[in-house]
Design a protein around this motif. Sequence first.
Motif, PDB file in Angstrom:
ATOM      1  N   ALA A  75      -1.735  -1.131  -3.541  1.00  0.00           N
ATOM      2  CA  ALA A  75      -2.806  -1.783  -2.760  1.00  0.00           C
ATOM      3  C   ALA A  75      -3.867  -2.435  -3.656  1.00  0.00           C
ATOM      4  O   ALA A  75      -4.369  -3.520  -3.337  1.00  0.00           O
ATOM      5  CB  ALA A  75      -3.454  -0.771  -1.823  1.00  0.00           C
ATOM      6  N   ASP A  76      -4.191  -1.802  -4.790  1.00  0.00           N
ATOM      7  CA  ASP A  76      -5.266  -2.321  -5.652  1.00  0.00           C
ATOM      8  C   ASP A  76      -4.980  -3.712  -6.187  1.00  0.00           C
ATOM      9  O   ASP A  76      -5.895  -4.450  -6.531  1.00  0.00           O
ATOM     10  CB  ASP A  76      -5.422  -1.415  -6.899  1.00  0.00           C
ATOM     11  N   ARG A  77      -3.709  -4.027  -6.316  1.00  0.00           N
ATOM     12  CA  ARG A  77      -3.341  -5.318  -6.917  1.00  0.00           C
ATOM     13  C   ARG A  77      -3.044  -6.378  -5.856  1.00  0.00           C
ATOM     14  O   ARG A  77      -2.633  -7.480  -6.188  1.00  0.00           O
ATOM     15  CB  ARG A  77      -2.080  -5.162  -7.761  1.00  0.00           C
ATOM     16  N   ALA A 136       0.842  -1.199   0.000  1.00  0.00           N
ATOM     17  CA  ALA A 136       0.000   0.000   0.000  1.00  0.00           C
ATOM     18  C   ALA A 136       0.877   1.249   0.000  1.00  0.00           C
ATOM     19  O   ALA A 136       0.613   2.214  -0.731  1.00  0.00           O
ATOM     20  CB  ALA A 136      -0.925  -0.009   1.210  1.00  0.00           C
ATOM     21  N   ARG A 196      -9.523 -13.606 -10.251  1.00  0.00           N
ATOM     22  CA  ARG A 196      -8.993 -12.361 -10.823  1.00  0.00           C
ATOM     23  C   ARG A 196      -8.671 -12.475 -12.317  1.00  0.00           C
ATOM     24  O   ARG A 196      -8.005 -11.619 -12.881  1.00  0.00           O
ATOM     25  CB  ARG A 196      -7.691 -11.963 -10.090  1.00  0.00           C
TER      26      ARG A 196
END
Length: 361
Positions: free
Chosen positions: A160-162, A155, A359
């Motif tokens: 963080a998104d991944r 993060a 994902r």
Amino acid sequence: MKVLSIVGARPQLVKLGAVAAAFAGTGHRHVVVHTGQHYDPGLSDVFFREFGIPEPDYHLGIGSGGHGAQTGAMLAAIDPVVAAERPDWVLVYGDTNSTIAGALAAVKLHVKVAHLEAGLRSFNRRMPEEHNRVLTDHCADLLLAPTEEAMRHLAAEGLADRAVNVGDVMVDVCLRTRDAVLAEGLRPALPAGVDADAPFLVATLHRAENTDDPELLAALVGALADLPVPVALLAHPRLRAKADGFGIKLDQGALAVGDPLPYRDLVAAVLASSGVVTDSGGLQKEAYLLGRACTTLRTETEWVETLEGGWNVLAPRPDRLPAAEWHATATRPAPAVRLADPYGDGRAGEAVVRTLASRLG
Ligand code: UD1
């Protein structure tokens, strides 16, 4: 879903053990590529047999070399494999030269990359492992982190998104192996001179930052040899080669030198021991999982959770400590209080497969 795992060095084969077991019995196709970074049977083949991992689909036979040459040779050899297989994911593990080579090859072919054991940081930019893990995290599409601490690092770097915390796959393997070893009553295969029924320490030493400096290596070997209990030193080929080259004798004082052990025997040795002294990442955590105190011959650790409650203590220069303090540190008993499960519940392999599938789109 088709996933192509790229491995090459010993700790990756342990992690592959958990992932391959989680893929077995699913409808997904799991293709395994071995770069050949580790080629000694005791560092490689034995793990495929132990964990029942099918033979690698591709063996690239790269072997040793300088960092650039080794990584470059891997990149050139992985490229056509990824191009031919066109997997949905390339899965790379940990922080070795095989990791960065696999990630780079896939990125350049627009194949999605997942990094297992993402987000670990030592913040020591002298370590080849630190270059490999930072670069791999920043080029991967999916970051499979083992801990909340790793999630925080990702993060902080804008990733963080991944990132997903799946837990630590080494826990799956370690706990499963511990149960089997205890059920069978497996006796540890220790170097000659170490009595499994009396107190002894298990030691390993292989990090480039420790082995490649003759003064430091001599100091570390001397400090181990000076300990008041026998020390079973499971010598990595890098340690033997460097010690030989610098004229440092490994077999001295408290040290009893043996070869690296298969995973089951390593677990049996740690369970029989009174503690661990190491510069390995995996072994710091395995000591904790198996209930033994660890002393780490490094200035920092990626597995900071183990430092809580004194399960792990950093001792980068034991030769500079008063002898009594060094002896007391290395031979201290394991703490009574366990940590609150920082590495997950031992089902991380399944979480990896689930996360890869979910994902995909
Ligand atoms: C590699 C990883 C390290 C990991 C370690 C686990 C990198 C940069 N380092 O370090 O992160 O903790 O594996 O073991 O990728 N050698 C043999 N036989 C072998 C393999 C190596 O004799 O099967 C010798 C080589 O000739 C060389 C030395 O060991 O002298 C180093 O091997 P290398 O793969 O470069 O790195 P490791 O020290 O094993």
